[in-house]
Design a protein around this motif. Structure first.
Motif, mmCIF file in Angstrom:
data_model
loop_
_atom_site.group_PDB
_atom_site.id
_atom_site.type_symbol
_atom_site.label_atom_id
_atom_site.label_comp_id
_atom_site.label_asym_id
_atom_site.label_seq_id
_atom_site.Cartn_x
_atom_site.Cartn_y
_atom_site.Cartn_z
ATOM 1 N N GLU A 11 -3.177 17.611 -0.664
ATOM 2 C CA GLU A 11 -4.383 16.813 -0.910
ATOM 3 C C GLU A 11 -5.305 17.516 -1.895
ATOM 4 N N LEU A 12 -5.478 18.846 -1.708
ATOM 5 C CA LEU A 12 -6.310 19.614 -2.633
ATOM 6 C C LEU A 12 -5.706 19.632 -4.032
ATOM 7 N N SER A 13 -4.359 19.732 -4.075
ATOM 8 C CA SER A 13 -3.682 19.727 -5.371
ATOM 9 C C SER A 13 -3.896 18.402 -6.097
ATOM 10 N N GLU A 14 -3.829 17.304 -5.350
ATOM 11 C CA GLU A 14 -4.040 15.985 -5.955
ATOM 12 C C GLU A 14 -5.480 15.837 -6.430
ATOM 13 N N LYS A 15 -6.432 16.341 -5.628
ATOM 14 C CA LYS A 15 -7.835 16.275 -6.036
ATOM 15 C C LYS A 15 -8.080 17.117 -7.281
ATOM 16 N N LEU A 16 -7.441 18.305 -7.310
ATOM 17 C CA LEU A 16 -7.600 19.183 -8.474
ATOM 18 C C LEU A 16 -7.004 18.543 -9.716
ATOM 19 N N GLN A 17 -5.839 17.906 -9.545
ATOM 20 C CA GLN A 17 -5.212 17.234 -10.683
ATOM 21 C C GLN A 17 -6.094 16.097 -11.189
ATOM 22 N N LYS A 18 -6.683 15.357 -10.251
ATOM 23 C CA LYS A 18 -7.577 14.254 -10.634
ATOM 24 C C LYS A 18 -8.805 14.791 -11.363
ATOM 25 N N ALA A 19 -9.360 15.907 -10.824
ATOM 26 C CA ALA A 19 -10.536 16.514 -11.464
ATOM 27 C C ALA A 19 -10.194 17.025 -12.858
ATOM 28 N N ASN A 20 -9.014 17.637 -13.000
ATOM 29 C CA ASN A 20 -8.587 18.123 -14.316
ATOM 30 C C ASN A 20 -8.433 16.983 -15.307
ATOM 31 N N THR A 21 -7.872 15.873 -14.826
ATOM 32 C CA THR A 21 -7.711 14.700 -15.693
ATOM 33 C C THR A 21 -9.070 14.184 -16.163
ATOM 34 N N GLU A 22 -10.029 14.131 -15.233
ATOM 35 C CA GLU A 22 -11.376 13.670 -15.588
ATOM 36 C C GLU A 22 -12.046 14.637 -16.562
ATOM 37 N N LEU A 23 -11.843 15.943 -16.319
ATOM 38 C CA LEU A 23 -12.436 16.950 -17.215
ATOM 39 C C LEU A 23 -11.838 16.856 -18.614
ATOM 40 N N GLU A 24 -10.517 16.644 -18.680
ATOM 41 C CA GLU A 24 -9.873 16.499 -19.985
ATOM 42 C C GLU A 24 -10.400 15.272 -20.713
ATOM 43 N N SER A 25 -10.605 14.198 -19.948
ATOM 44 C CA SER A 25 -11.155 12.976 -20.549
ATOM 45 C C SER A 25 -12.572 13.212 -21.069
ATOM 46 N N LEU A 26 -13.390 13.911 -20.268
ATOM 47 C CA LEU A 26 -14.756 14.225 -20.701
ATOM 48 C C LEU A 26 -14.753 15.157 -21.903
ATOM 49 N N SER A 27 -13.811 16.100 -21.903
ATOM 50 C CA SER A 27 -13.727 17.034 -23.026
ATOM 51 C C SER A 27 -13.360 16.304 -24.316
ATOM 52 N N ARG A 28 -12.400 15.364 -24.200
ATOM 53 C CA ARG A 28 -12.026 14.574 -25.392
ATOM 54 C C ARG A 28 -13.211 13.747 -25.880
ATOM 55 N N PHE A 29 -13.945 13.153 -24.923
ATOM 56 C CA PHE A 29 -15.112 12.348 -25.296
ATOM 57 C C PHE A 29 -16.162 13.216 -25.979
ATOM 58 N N THR B 92 0.807 -1.225 0.000
ATOM 59 C CA THR B 92 0.000 0.000 0.000
ATOM 60 C C THR B 92 0.836 1.269 0.000
ATOM 61 N N PHE B 93 2.132 1.173 0.255
ATOM 62 C CA PHE B 93 2.964 2.379 0.423
ATOM 63 C C PHE B 93 3.036 3.191 -0.867
ATOM 64 N N LEU B 94 2.839 4.511 -0.752
ATOM 65 C CA LEU B 94 2.893 5.482 -1.846
ATOM 66 C C LEU B 94 1.797 5.292 -2.891
ATOM 67 N N GLU B 95 0.791 4.459 -2.544
ATOM 68 C CA GLU B 95 -0.329 4.304 -3.479
ATOM 69 C C GLU B 95 -1.297 5.466 -3.309
ATOM 70 N N LYS B 96 -1.811 5.985 -4.436
ATOM 71 C CA LYS B 96 -2.768 7.094 -4.401
ATOM 72 C C LYS B 96 -4.210 6.577 -4.472
ATOM 73 N N ARG B 97 -4.378 5.266 -4.430
ATOM 74 C CA ARG B 97 -5.720 4.698 -4.527
ATOM 75 C C ARG B 97 -5.839 3.539 -3.544
#
Length: 532
Positions: free
Chosen positions: A289-307, A85-90
């Motif tokens: 933590e907020l930065s990681e959440k924002l990065q995750k949200a941006n990744t999801e938004l980019e994926s939705l935008s591509r779709f 589990t060490f260094l896992e983000k999920r």
């Protein structure tokens, strides 16, 4: 001095080092499952070396040896879970993984407390009494060895995937763990099981030191944990201990009072310092933590935008084909190929054809928007004579201007050429002229080109609705079309000007608009460098 004389101090040092490392990690590492698993791993390690040492200095060797095996099983179990589990983000611990492991662990723990692991004490090859291995020893070896090998397999995979400082952290942590477990397996397990030699088994507390040393080095050298907070607390503790010792050794009432006041002051100041450092660490953790959440949200938004873009492109291409067919058949019927038709039918077909053209233009605009947003707009630059290009635009829109009975004129003041994609530049100029015609109920639309200071300027002036001062600076912004006041006035998507600006910018040119105000007309400009 013999080893027996220093064995107990070394054991105490090992215990203190292990406990200190566990406390530091639990206190200062980021909140995660792996932090608590590391604490459980270190705690089981402390109990393992404690019972192992007690077995050789105590009176109940057999039961203490069995407890040592119990904590060795827990040690291997928590070691695997920590590394996994060490260094896992999920979340990686699932019931499918944990359930069989826990069941196996419970069985092994029950076996370690029974004669199936160690049957009894009997003389070994060296003549000293030692526990006789029972029939369940192979199962114990399979469980412990499996946990350790699986953990090291995960360790190697994560080390290969990591980069930068994270890779260095893994490297030193891996070195310490490999050395520790090699020493344990070779000298505490194989040496006794194969050679029945207990002399190296009692040194278990020393085998944990490589893990302590390399992990501490990783924390200090490569910031595995927040060293600033650790050093702050240690400094405050050492300072208070020093002053407390001075207080105890004070020889006069005056010294007692002075040292007492100083001690109280340092305790209060130290607590404030520690509180401030801890608060800073928590804020950094929250920010991370907020930065990681924002990065995750941006990744999801980019994926939705591509779709969204892919669906838009697919839908647009699927719609254009039947529209072209409708437009084609309407033209054929209007031309009388299927027989003569009256004027009313011809007028209706013309409306159908115009509607099809509008829909095709809308689809092309949406496709261009997708290309602009994705940076995939393709250009084929060539030398373009601006006069000829503008004349072509004028000829294509003259019917619309005549239908509204507008004064429609073109004045050319240059024969210069520009480097441009003729189709894209024509799209921009046609959009500006068409907008002027569209938003001019009566009056004029005047198109002009001129050359000045190495640049060619295209302009279109109208006597139409004009533009208010609040909207004028935002005409070419994508947000422009979301303004409620604009939505009431525009007769299209409003995306044309935004796309026009992007195209002109890609041509290293400028585009802007001027207007005296609402109801006073407007003037649009495009400025490009001429070819010398």
């Amino acid at each position: 001095m013999t080893y027996i004389q220093v064995e107990f101090p070394l054991f105490v040092i090992a215990i203190i080092a292990n406990i200190s490392l566990g406390i530091i990690v639990l206190r200062y590492s980021p909140k995660s499952v792996s932090r608590y698993l590391f604490g459980a791993f270190v705690l089981s390690q402390v109990f393992w070396i404690g019972t192992n040492f007690a077995a050789f200095v105590g009176n109940n060797f057999l039961w203490l040896a069995r407890l040592t095996m119990l904590f060795a099983a827990l040690h291997a179990f928590f070691f695997f879970l920590f590394i996994y589990t060490f260094l896992e983000k999920r979340k990686v611990l699932t019931s499918k993984l944990l359930t069989p492991l826990i069941v196996f662990l419970v069985v092994i723990i029950a076996l370690t407390l029974s004669p199936l692991i160690f049957e009894k004490l009997e003389p070994n090859q060296s003549g000293s009494l030692g526990p006789k291995p029972g029939p369940a020893i192979p199962f114990f070896g399979i469980f412990v060895g499996g946990c350790i090998l699986w953990a090291f397999y995960s360790l190697v995979k994560k080390y290969q995937k990591s980069e930068g400082v994270e890779k260095l952290q893994w490297r030193y942590l891996s070195f310490g763990l490999v050395f520790t477990f090699l020493l344990v397996l070779v000298f505490s397990f194989f040496n006794y099981v194969i050679f029945e030699d207990l002399s190296t088994v009692r040194l278990g507390h020393l085998y944990t030191l490589p893990f302590i040393v390399f992990t501490t080095y990783a924390m200090v050298k490569h910031r595995l944990l927040n060293l600033k907070a650790i050093l702050a607390e240690l400094a405050v503790i050492l300072l208070n201990i020093t002053i407390f010792i001075q207080l105890l050794t004070s020889e006069s009432v005056r010294q007692i009072l002075v040292n007492g006041v100083v001690l109280i002051g340092t305790i209060v100041t130290g607590l404030l310092v520690i509180r401030g450092v801890t608060k800073e660490i928590k804020q950094r953790e929250q920010l991370q933590e907020l930065s990681e959440k924002l990065q995750k949200a941006n990744t999801e938004l980019e994926s939705l935008s591509r779709f969204k873009s892919q669906m838009l492109a697919l839908s647009a291409h699927q719609i254009k084909a039947p529209l072209a067919t409708i437009k084609g058949f309407a033209s054929i019927i209007m031309d009388g190929i299927y027989g003569p038709i009256n004027d009313k039918i011809k007028e209706t077909l013309q409306k159908m054809k115009n509607s099809a053209d509008e829909l095709i233009n809308l689809i092309n605009t949406l496709l261009d928007l997708r290309k602009v947003e994705e940076g995939k707009m393709d250009y084929k630059f060539e030398n373009v004579k601006i006069k000829d290009l503008v004349q072509n635009v004028i000829d294509g829109l003259k019917v619309q201007a005549d239908a509204k009975k507008l004064e429609f004129s073109f004045t050319s003041g240059t024969e210069a050429s520009v480097s441009a994609d003729p189709q894209k530049l024509k799209q921009v100029l046609a959009n500006l002229v068409e907008n002027s015609i569209k938003y001019t109920p009566q009056g004029f639309v005047k198109v002009e080109t001129k050359e000045e200071n190495g640049y060619v300027t295209f302009s279109v002036t109208d006597s139409g609705l004009g533009i208010g001062p609040t909207l004028l600076p935002h005409l070419f912004d994508q947000e422009f079309i979301r303004d409620e006041r604009v939505k009431k006035e525009i007769k299209g998507t409003g995306l044309g000007l935004y796309i026009a600006k992007r195209i002109v910018t890609d041509h290293a040119g400028t585009i802007w608009a001027e207007s005296p105000g609402e109801g006073k007309g407007s003037k649009f400009f495009v400025k490009l460098r001429k070819i010398t």
